[in-house]
Design a protein around this motif. Sequence first.
Motif, PDB file in Angstrom:
ATOM      1  N   VAL A 135      31.889   1.546  21.454  1.00 35.76           N
ATOM      2  CA  VAL A 135      31.628   2.432  20.317  1.00 35.76           C
ATOM      3  C   VAL A 135      30.121   2.528  20.078  1.00 35.76           C
ATOM      4  CG1 VAL A 135      31.982   2.831  17.861  1.00 35.76           C
ATOM      5  CG2 VAL A 135      33.847   1.882  19.252  1.00 35.76           C
ATOM      6  N   ALA A 136      29.488   1.370  19.870  1.00 37.77           N
ATOM      7  CA  ALA A 136      28.055   1.355  19.596  1.00 37.77           C
ATOM      8  C   ALA A 136      27.509  -0.049  19.804  1.00 37.77           C
ATOM      9  CB  ALA A 136      27.773   1.802  18.161  1.00 37.77           C
ATOM     10  N   THR A 137      26.239  -0.119  20.183  1.00 39.75           N
ATOM     11  CA  THR A 137      25.552  -1.400  20.298  1.00 39.75           C
ATOM     12  C   THR A 137      24.180  -1.308  19.653  1.00 39.75           C
ATOM     13  OG1 THR A 137      24.627  -0.848  22.462  1.00 39.75           O
ATOM     14  CG2 THR A 137      26.717  -2.045  22.444  1.00 39.75           C
ATOM     15  N   ILE A 138      23.644  -2.479  19.305  1.00 38.77           N
ATOM     16  CA  ILE A 138      22.308  -2.553  18.724  1.00 38.77           C
ATOM     17  C   ILE A 138      21.634  -3.816  19.234  1.00 38.77           C
ATOM     18  CG2 ILE A 138      23.202  -3.656  16.619  1.00 38.77           C
ATOM     19  CD1 ILE A 138      20.953  -2.128  15.091  1.00 38.77           C
ATOM     20  N   THR A 139      20.385  -3.679  19.666  1.00 42.91           N
ATOM     21  CA  THR A 139      19.647  -4.822  20.174  1.00 42.91           C
ATOM     22  C   THR A 139      18.970  -5.572  19.032  1.00 42.91           C
ATOM     23  OG1 THR A 139      17.631  -3.545  20.513  1.00 42.91           O
ATOM     24  CG2 THR A 139      19.216  -3.597  22.328  1.00 42.91           C
ATOM     25  N   SER A 140      18.346  -6.672  19.365  1.00 45.84           N
ATOM     26  CA  SER A 140      17.698  -7.487  18.340  1.00 45.84           C
ATOM     27  C   SER A 140      16.514  -6.765  17.701  1.00 45.84           C
ATOM     28  CB  SER A 140      17.238  -8.816  18.938  1.00 45.84           C
ATOM     29  OG  SER A 140      16.370  -8.591  20.031  1.00 45.84           O
ATOM     30  N   ASP A 141      15.931  -5.815  18.428  1.00 49.44           N
ATOM     31  CA  ASP A 141      14.812  -5.072  17.841  1.00 49.44           C
ATOM     32  C   ASP A 141      15.240  -3.745  17.238  1.00 49.44           C
ATOM     33  OD1 ASP A 141      13.321  -3.722  20.925  1.00 49.44           O
ATOM     34  OD2 ASP A 141      15.321  -3.580  20.060  1.00 49.44           O
ATOM     35  N   GLY A 142      16.560  -3.507  17.175  1.00 55.30           N
ATOM     36  CA  GLY A 142      17.076  -2.346  16.467  1.00 55.30           C
ATOM     37  C   GLY A 142      17.361  -1.118  17.310  1.00 55.30           C
ATOM     38  N   SER A 143      17.218  -1.199  18.612  1.00 49.91           N
ATOM     39  CA  SER A 143      17.559  -0.064  19.464  1.00 49.91           C
ATOM     40  C   SER A 143      19.071   0.106  19.509  1.00 49.91           C
ATOM     41  CB  SER A 143      17.023  -0.283  20.878  1.00 49.91           C
ATOM     42  OG  SER A 143      15.615  -0.347  20.865  1.00 49.91           O
ATOM     43  N   THR A 144      19.513   1.342  19.386  1.00 53.48           N
ATOM     44  CA  THR A 144      20.948   1.606  19.291  1.00 53.48           C
ATOM     45  C   THR A 144      21.446   2.477  20.438  1.00 53.48           C
ATOM     46  OG1 THR A 144      20.560   3.531  17.874  1.00 53.48           O
ATOM     47  CG2 THR A 144      20.940   1.414  16.780  1.00 53.48           C
ATOM     48  N   ASN A 145      22.745   2.379  20.666  1.00 54.71           N
ATOM     49  CA  ASN A 145      23.423   3.178  21.681  1.00 54.71           C
ATOM     50  C   ASN A 145      24.805   3.521  21.146  1.00 54.71           C
ATOM     51  OD1 ASN A 145      23.870   4.311  24.352  1.00 54.71           O
ATOM     52  ND2 ASN A 145      25.255   2.594  24.678  1.00 54.71           N
ATOM     53  N   TYR A 146      25.219   4.779  21.320  1.00 60.29           N
ATOM     54  CA  TYR A 146      26.502   5.225  20.793  1.00 60.29           C
ATOM     55  C   TYR A 146      27.323   5.931  21.864  1.00 60.29           C
ATOM     56  CZ  TYR A 146      24.454   4.599  16.135  1.00 60.29           C
ATOM     57  OH  TYR A 146      23.858   4.084  15.000  1.00 60.29           O
ATOM     58  N   ALA A 147      28.629   5.809  21.741  1.00 57.12           N
ATOM     59  CA  ALA A 147      29.517   6.639  22.546  1.00 57.12           C
ATOM     60  C   ALA A 147      29.362   8.083  22.085  1.00 57.12           C
ATOM     61  CB  ALA A 147      30.958   6.185  22.374  1.00 57.12           C
ATOM     62  N   ASP A 148      29.482   9.017  23.016  1.00 69.72           N
ATOM     63  CA  ASP A 148      29.329  10.432  22.656  1.00 69.72           C
ATOM     64  C   ASP A 148      30.325  10.844  21.573  1.00 69.72           C
ATOM     65  OD1 ASP A 148      28.551  11.595  26.036  1.00 69.72           O
ATOM     66  OD2 ASP A 148      27.274  10.756  24.456  1.00 69.72           O
ATOM     67  N   SER A 149      31.500  10.244  21.596  1.00 66.17           N
ATOM     68  CA  SER A 149      32.557  10.651  20.666  1.00 66.17           C
ATOM     69  C   SER A 149      32.263  10.282  19.214  1.00 66.17           C
ATOM     70  CB  SER A 149      33.888  10.015  21.083  1.00 66.17           C
ATOM     71  OG  SER A 149      33.780   8.601  21.095  1.00 66.17           O
ATOM     72  N   VAL A 150      31.305   9.386  18.982  1.00 71.33           N
ATOM     73  CA  VAL A 150      31.011   8.963  17.607  1.00 71.33           C
ATOM     74  C   VAL A 150      29.597   9.326  17.164  1.00 71.33           C
ATOM     75  CG1 VAL A 150      32.638   7.057  17.885  1.00 71.33           C
ATOM     76  CG2 VAL A 150      30.185   6.635  18.138  1.00 71.33           C
ATOM     77  N   LYS A 151      28.800   9.882  18.057  1.00 76.99           N
ATOM     78  CA  LYS A 151      27.414  10.245  17.690  1.00 76.99           C
ATOM     79  C   LYS A 151      27.407  11.219  16.527  1.00 76.99           C
ATOM     80  CE  LYS A 151      25.073   9.507  22.118  1.00 76.99           C
ATOM     81  NZ  LYS A 151      24.442  10.153  23.292  1.00 76.99           N
ATOM     82  N   GLY A 152      26.541  10.930  15.562  1.00 78.84           N
ATOM     83  CA  GLY A 152      26.433  11.787  14.393  1.00 78.84           C
ATOM     84  C   GLY A 152      27.415  11.447  13.282  1.00 78.84           C
ATOM     85  N   ARG A 153      28.395  10.596  13.591  1.00 81.17           N
ATOM     86  CA  ARG A 153      29.391  10.223  12.574  1.00 81.17           C
ATOM     87  C   ARG A 153      29.320   8.730  12.242  1.00 81.17           C
ATOM     88  NH1 ARG A 153      34.648  10.519  13.708  1.00 81.17           N
ATOM     89  NH2 ARG A 153      34.392  10.171  15.949  1.00 81.17           N
ATOM     90  N   PHE A 154      29.033   7.906  13.245  1.00 82.78           N
ATOM     91  CA  PHE A 154      28.987   6.459  13.045  1.00 82.78           C
ATOM     92  C   PHE A 154      27.537   5.977  13.101  1.00 82.78           C
ATOM     93  CE2 PHE A 154      33.455   5.305  14.927  1.00 82.78           C
ATOM     94  CZ  PHE A 154      34.035   6.232  14.067  1.00 82.78           C
ATOM     95  N   THR A 155      27.253   4.942  12.321  1.00 80.64           N
ATOM     96  CA  THR A 155      25.931   4.326  12.334  1.00 80.64           C
ATOM     97  C   THR A 155      26.074   2.820  12.430  1.00 80.64           C
ATOM     98  OG1 THR A 155      25.013   6.110  10.967  1.00 80.64           O
ATOM     99  CG2 THR A 155      23.738   4.078  11.133  1.00 80.64           C
ATOM    100  N   ILE A 156      25.420   2.247  13.427  1.00 81.78           N
ATOM    101  CA  ILE A 156      25.422   0.791  13.575  1.00 81.78           C
ATOM    102  C   ILE A 156      24.113   0.235  13.027  1.00 81.78           C
ATOM    103  CG2 ILE A 156      24.467   0.835  15.929  1.00 81.78           C
ATOM    104  CD1 ILE A 156      26.328  -1.565  16.554  1.00 81.78           C
ATOM    105  N   SER A 157      24.204  -0.917  12.374  1.00 84.43           N
ATOM    106  CA  SER A 157      23.012  -1.585  11.854  1.00 84.43           C
ATOM    107  C   SER A 157      23.259  -3.091  11.867  1.00 84.43           C
ATOM    108  CB  SER A 157      22.692  -1.107  10.436  1.00 84.43           C
ATOM    109  OG  SER A 157      23.766  -1.397   9.557  1.00 84.43           O
ATOM    110  N   ARG A 158      22.197  -3.848  11.678  1.00 88.84           N
ATOM    111  CA  ARG A 158      22.366  -5.297  11.655  1.00 88.84           C
ATOM    112  C   ARG A 158      21.390  -5.930  10.690  1.00 88.84           C
ATOM    113  NH1 ARG A 158      21.008  -7.524  17.628  1.00 88.84           N
ATOM    114  NH2 ARG A 158      20.754  -9.547  16.592  1.00 88.84           N
ATOM    115  N   ASP A 159      21.790  -7.079  10.178  1.00 94.48           N
ATOM    116  CA  ASP A 159      20.943  -7.882   9.311  1.00 94.48           C
ATOM    117  C   ASP A 159      20.723  -9.195  10.055  1.00 94.48           C
ATOM    118  OD1 ASP A 159      19.897  -9.668   7.414  1.00 94.48           O
ATOM    119  OD2 ASP A 159      20.963  -8.696   5.768  1.00 94.48           O
ATOM    120  N   ASN A 160      19.570  -9.339  10.665  1.00 92.93           N
ATOM    121  CA  ASN A 160      19.307 -10.515  11.493  1.00 92.93           C
ATOM    122  C   ASN A 160      19.303 -11.804  10.676  1.00 92.93           C
ATOM    123  OD1 ASN A 160      19.118  -9.009  13.887  1.00 92.93           O
ATOM    124  ND2 ASN A 160      16.931  -8.619  13.563  1.00 92.93           N
ATOM    125  N   ALA A 161      18.881 -11.721   9.435  1.00 89.53           N
ATOM    126  CA  ALA A 161      18.849 -12.921   8.588  1.00 89.53           C
ATOM    127  C   ALA A 161      20.260 -13.432   8.309  1.00 89.53           C
ATOM    128  CB  ALA A 161      18.116 -12.625   7.292  1.00 89.53           C
TER     129      ALA A 161
END
Length: 119
Positions: free
Chosen positions: A48-74
């Motif tokens: 569906v989606a991934t996010i690296t430790s520095d915040g770079s994201t990748n999404y499946a085409d089927s969810v682009k524009g609708r889903f947002t991935i984020s992370r709280d490293n703390a």
Amino acid sequence: QVQLVESGGGLVQPGGSLRLSCAASGSIFSINFMGWYRQAPEKERELVATITSDGSTNYADSVKGRFTISRDNAKNTVYLQMNSLKPEDTAVYYCVANIATTMSLRTYWGQGTQVTVSS
């Protein structure tokens, strides 16, 4: 020693929104990528989606524009904000994280949380 615990799944109508959370706990030294996969009945698990430790994201085409991935490293937590949900988004959603402990570097999976989009 490392656990991923997901929350936030449920039943929502088409066009609605849900927010998934996944918290990693245990003897964690560092977390590299985090992300979400899903598996619908009788279908293979898909990214569906991934996010690296520095915040770079990748999404499946089927969810682009609708889903947002984020992370709280703390908090060692990854989120998936899902908007404009469609019936075809119905699936079990799994959290994934590549985690380094003092003993190893490996990928961990959560137990899954059900998302059902239906009227």
